[in-house]
Design a protein around this motif. Structure first.
Motif, short mmCIF file in Angstrom:
data_model
loop_
_atom_site.label_atom_id
_atom_site.label_comp_id
_atom_site.label_asym_id
_atom_site.label_seq_id
_atom_site.Cartn_x
_atom_site.Cartn_y
_atom_site.Cartn_z
N ASN A 345 32.79 13.55 -20.78
CA ASN A 345 31.75 13.10 -21.06
C ASN A 345 30.82 13.17 -19.90
OD1 ASN A 345 33.64 9.91 -21.38
ND2 ASN A 345 34.56 11.24 -19.42
N LEU A 346 30.46 14.34 -19.62
CA LEU A 346 29.17 14.45 -18.93
C LEU A 346 28.38 15.30 -20.32
CD1 LEU A 346 27.12 15.78 -17.04
CD2 LEU A 346 28.65 17.91 -17.08
N GLY A 347 29.09 15.86 -21.14
CA GLY A 347 27.86 15.92 -22.49
C GLY A 347 27.95 15.22 -23.25
N GLN A 348 28.78 13.89 -23.23
CA GLN A 348 28.36 12.70 -24.28
C GLN A 348 27.44 11.80 -23.20
OE1 GLN A 348 30.30 11.42 -27.07
NE2 GLN A 348 27.66 9.69 -26.78
N GLY A 349 27.28 12.19 -21.87
CA GLY A 349 25.54 12.14 -21.55
C GLY A 349 24.60 12.85 -21.84
N ALA A 350 24.42 14.09 -22.08
CA ALA A 350 23.72 14.83 -21.91
C ALA A 350 23.48 14.89 -23.11
CB ALA A 350 23.99 16.07 -21.79
N VAL A 351 24.03 14.69 -24.20
CA VAL A 351 23.80 14.15 -25.73
C VAL A 351 22.75 12.84 -25.54
CG1 VAL A 351 24.04 13.71 -27.86
CG2 VAL A 351 24.84 15.84 -26.93
N ILE A 352 23.54 12.21 -24.84
CA ILE A 352 22.81 10.44 -25.32
C ILE A 352 21.11 10.42 -24.62
CG2 ILE A 352 22.54 8.10 -23.80
CD1 ILE A 352 25.27 8.25 -24.32
N THR A 353 21.25 11.74 -23.42
CA THR A 353 19.73 11.62 -22.61
C THR A 353 18.89 12.32 -23.44
OG1 THR A 353 20.75 12.12 -20.34
CG2 THR A 353 18.64 13.26 -20.45
N ILE A 354 18.74 13.53 -24.43
CA ILE A 354 17.92 14.21 -25.27
C ILE A 354 17.89 13.36 -26.75
CG2 ILE A 354 18.39 16.14 -26.03
CD1 ILE A 354 19.56 17.73 -24.22
N GLN A 355 18.88 12.93 -26.20
CA GLN A 355 18.79 11.80 -27.88
C GLN A 355 17.51 10.83 -27.50
OE1 GLN A 355 22.23 9.57 -29.93
NE2 GLN A 355 21.24 7.36 -28.75
N GLY A 356 18.10 10.68 -26.14
CA GLY A 356 16.96 9.05 -25.23
C GLY A 356 15.54 9.51 -25.12
N VAL A 357 15.25 10.95 -25.79
CA VAL A 357 13.73 10.92 -24.81
C VAL A 357 13.09 10.50 -26.26
CG1 VAL A 357 12.41 12.85 -25.27
CG2 VAL A 357 14.09 13.39 -24.03
N GLY A 358 13.96 10.55 -27.38
CA GLY A 358 13.33 10.32 -28.52
C GLY A 358 12.88 8.93 -28.43
N ALA A 359 14.16 8.28 -28.51
CA ALA A 359 14.56 6.76 -28.70
C ALA A 359 13.26 5.66 -27.22
CB ALA A 359 15.21 6.26 -28.12
N SER A 360 13.17 6.74 -26.11
CA SER A 360 12.49 5.76 -25.16
C SER A 360 10.90 5.86 -25.57
CB SER A 360 12.23 7.07 -23.86
OG SER A 360 11.54 8.60 -23.86
N LEU A 361 10.85 7.17 -26.19
CA LEU A 361 9.12 7.13 -27.10
C LEU A 361 8.75 6.30 -27.83
CD1 LEU A 361 8.42 10.72 -26.24
CD2 LEU A 361 7.84 9.33 -24.49
N SER A 362 9.99 6.05 -28.78
CA SER A 362 9.90 5.03 -29.64
C SER A 362 9.38 3.74 -30.12
CB SER A 362 10.84 5.00 -30.42
OG SER A 362 11.10 4.22 -31.84
N PRO A 363 9.36 2.94 -29.06
CA PRO A 363 8.92 1.78 -28.95
C PRO A 363 6.88 2.01 -28.84
CG PRO A 363 10.76 1.97 -27.65
CD PRO A 363 10.58 3.29 -27.86
N ALA A 364 6.64 3.33 -27.78
CA ALA A 364 5.58 2.74 -27.19
C ALA A 364 4.22 3.78 -28.53
CB ALA A 364 5.12 3.59 -26.33
N LEU A 365 4.90 5.03 -29.05
CA LEU A 365 4.58 5.58 -30.33
C LEU A 365 4.25 4.35 -31.50
CD1 LEU A 365 3.68 7.50 -32.09
CD2 LEU A 365 6.33 7.83 -32.58
N GLY A 366 5.52 3.43 -32.21
CA GLY A 366 5.57 2.20 -32.99
C GLY A 366 4.04 1.31 -32.32
N GLY A 367 4.58 0.84 -31.17
CA GLY A 367 3.57 -0.10 -31.19
C GLY A 367 2.21 -0.15 -31.28
N TRP A 368 1.81 1.38 -30.33
CA TRP A 368 0.35 1.63 -30.27
C TRP A 368 -0.31 1.82 -31.60
CZ3 TRP A 368 -2.15 -0.24 -26.61
CH2 TRP A 368 -1.81 -0.47 -25.66
N VAL A 369 0.92 2.66 -32.39
CA VAL A 369 0.35 3.31 -34.06
C VAL A 369 -0.27 2.13 -34.77
CG1 VAL A 369 1.00 4.02 -36.24
CG2 VAL A 369 1.52 5.08 -34.10
#
Length: 403
Positions: A345-369
């Protein structure tokens, strides 16, 4: 014969509530999340500001996911990690309906993201604790099929209720699904969960879980996380931007259009999750994830050329393929690669965390572009990031292909 019937009945008593949890938690977990962009746009928000508020929530969820995964590994109160976050999502949705100030919306998105970060590894841990490693791939496939079905039905009902009665009705439906989810979680017998198996520690139940260093040293996990980060940097913003583009251009009604995009994607995800489960049983998760990554560049190109109702079907079919395959392959690969470490479960959380770096920046990136150069170019930029995922996955194939 009687013993076999008794075992079958006991298994059903454990698994049907689990499947029901996956079905009903889908709409509860998101609350009015899929409709937030359109809702805020109708209240005068720009696409850049909407993306920024969503990004703040995503960043908070990203930062908390790994510690939450570690807590879920060690706790014997796994059911509570579904119940409490579910209540938090309902409260956060209420805040958005009452106040549309920037910080009220941003804080509600933070609460929703943190709650979502807890629910996914908690359900993964419960599943692993009930069926063990041997049965995880198949049960996780069933879980995801039920989850996507719940999303599909919840979105269809939300779209209709939002069209007829407004966004308050969408919130009430999410609250109803939340109450049913809590009831279903409580129906899972606590003694049916093997808490050593739930963290991936079947071999030596008396030993303590290994430390956080397993995440740094485990290269397959890092390759998976980086590939997913690139994928979600492009993928996460496409659906909300597609809805904003259609509504801004007068091509669609807000609630019904958003609901249709979700229904189509979730219907495809049901089939994709089942197909991914069977493909992983025959081979491994490498090819399943490669196909999911390849869907994004094609999807971005189609979103560029097709707008409004014309593009919903092909764009969302590809979304369903990518997300449906990943919903099975990501937790399956994490559980398989970390089996025996006590840190699934820690590993699952870590993968989601690093995946979340992309997902968290995506709305701002797409919105401003989109605000600077238009929605069409934004879809090409976002879709093109899927090629980076494909490149990482192929270059490091020898590291991950045997999982």
């Amino acid at each position: 014969m009687n013993r076999r019937k008794a075992r079958t009945s006991a298994a059903s008593a454990r698994l049907w509530p689990l499947l029901a949890v996956n079905f009903f938690m889908a709409d509860m977990q998101s609350g009015i999340g899929p409709f937030v962009g359109i809702f805020l746009q109708l209240h005068g928000w720009s696409s850049g500001l909407i993306g920024t508020a969503m990004t703040l929530g995503n960043v908070a969820g990203m930062l908390i996911t790994t510690p939450i995964g570690g807590c879920i590994d060690t706790t014997t109160y796994k059911r509570a990690w579904v119940i409490v976050p579910g209540i938090a999502v309902v409260v956060a949705s209420t805040v958005i309906l009452v106040s549309q100030t920037f910080w009220a919306v941003a804080l509600s998105q933070v609460a929703t993201s943190i709650a979502g970060a807890a629910i996914v590894p908690a359900v993964t841990g419960i599943t692993l604790g009930i069926v063990k490693q041997r049965g995880f791939n198949r049960q996780n496939g069933r879980n995801q099929a039920f989850n996507h079905a719940g999303n599909m039905i919840g979105a269809a009902a939300s779209g209709y209720l939002g069209w007829q009665y407004g966004y308050v009705a969408v919130f009430l439906l999410a609250a109803l699904f939340g109450a049913i989810t809590i009831a279903c979680v409580l129906m899972i017998p606590p003694d049916s969960i093997d808490y050593h198996a739930a963290r991936g520690k079947e071999e030596d139940p008396e030993s303590q879980p290994s430390g956080f260093t397993v995440l740094v040293k485990h290269r397959p996990l890092l390759v998976l996380a980086l590939s997913l980060a690139a994928f979600h940097l492009g993928n996460a913003a496409i659906v909300p931007l597609y809805g904003l583009a259609a509504v801004a251009g007068g091509l669609a009604d807000g609630p019904s259009f958003v609901a249709t995009t979700i229904v189509i994607a979730q219907a495809v995800m049901i089939l994709a999750s089942i197909a991914g489960m069977h493909a992983a049983e025959r081979r491994n998760y490498w090819i399943v994830l490669l196909l999911s990554f390849l869907a994004l560049p094609v999807r971005g190109a189609l979103a560029f050329f097709l707008s409004g109702w014309w593009g919903v079907l092909p764009v969302q079919i590809l979304d369903g393929i990518g997300a449906g395959l990943q919903s099975v392959a990501v937790p399956g690969m994490v559980a398989r690669s970390l089996n025996g470490t006590g840190r699934v479960n820690l590993g699952q959380g870590a993968v989601i965390t690093i995946q979340g770096v992309g997902a968290s920046l995506s709305p701002a990136l797409g919105g401003w572009v989109a605000q600077w150069v238009g929605y069409g170019p934004a879809f090409l930029v976002l879709g093109g990031l899927g090629l980076l995922s494909v490149l990482i996955w192929i270059v490091f194939r020898t590291t991950v292909r045997h999982y």
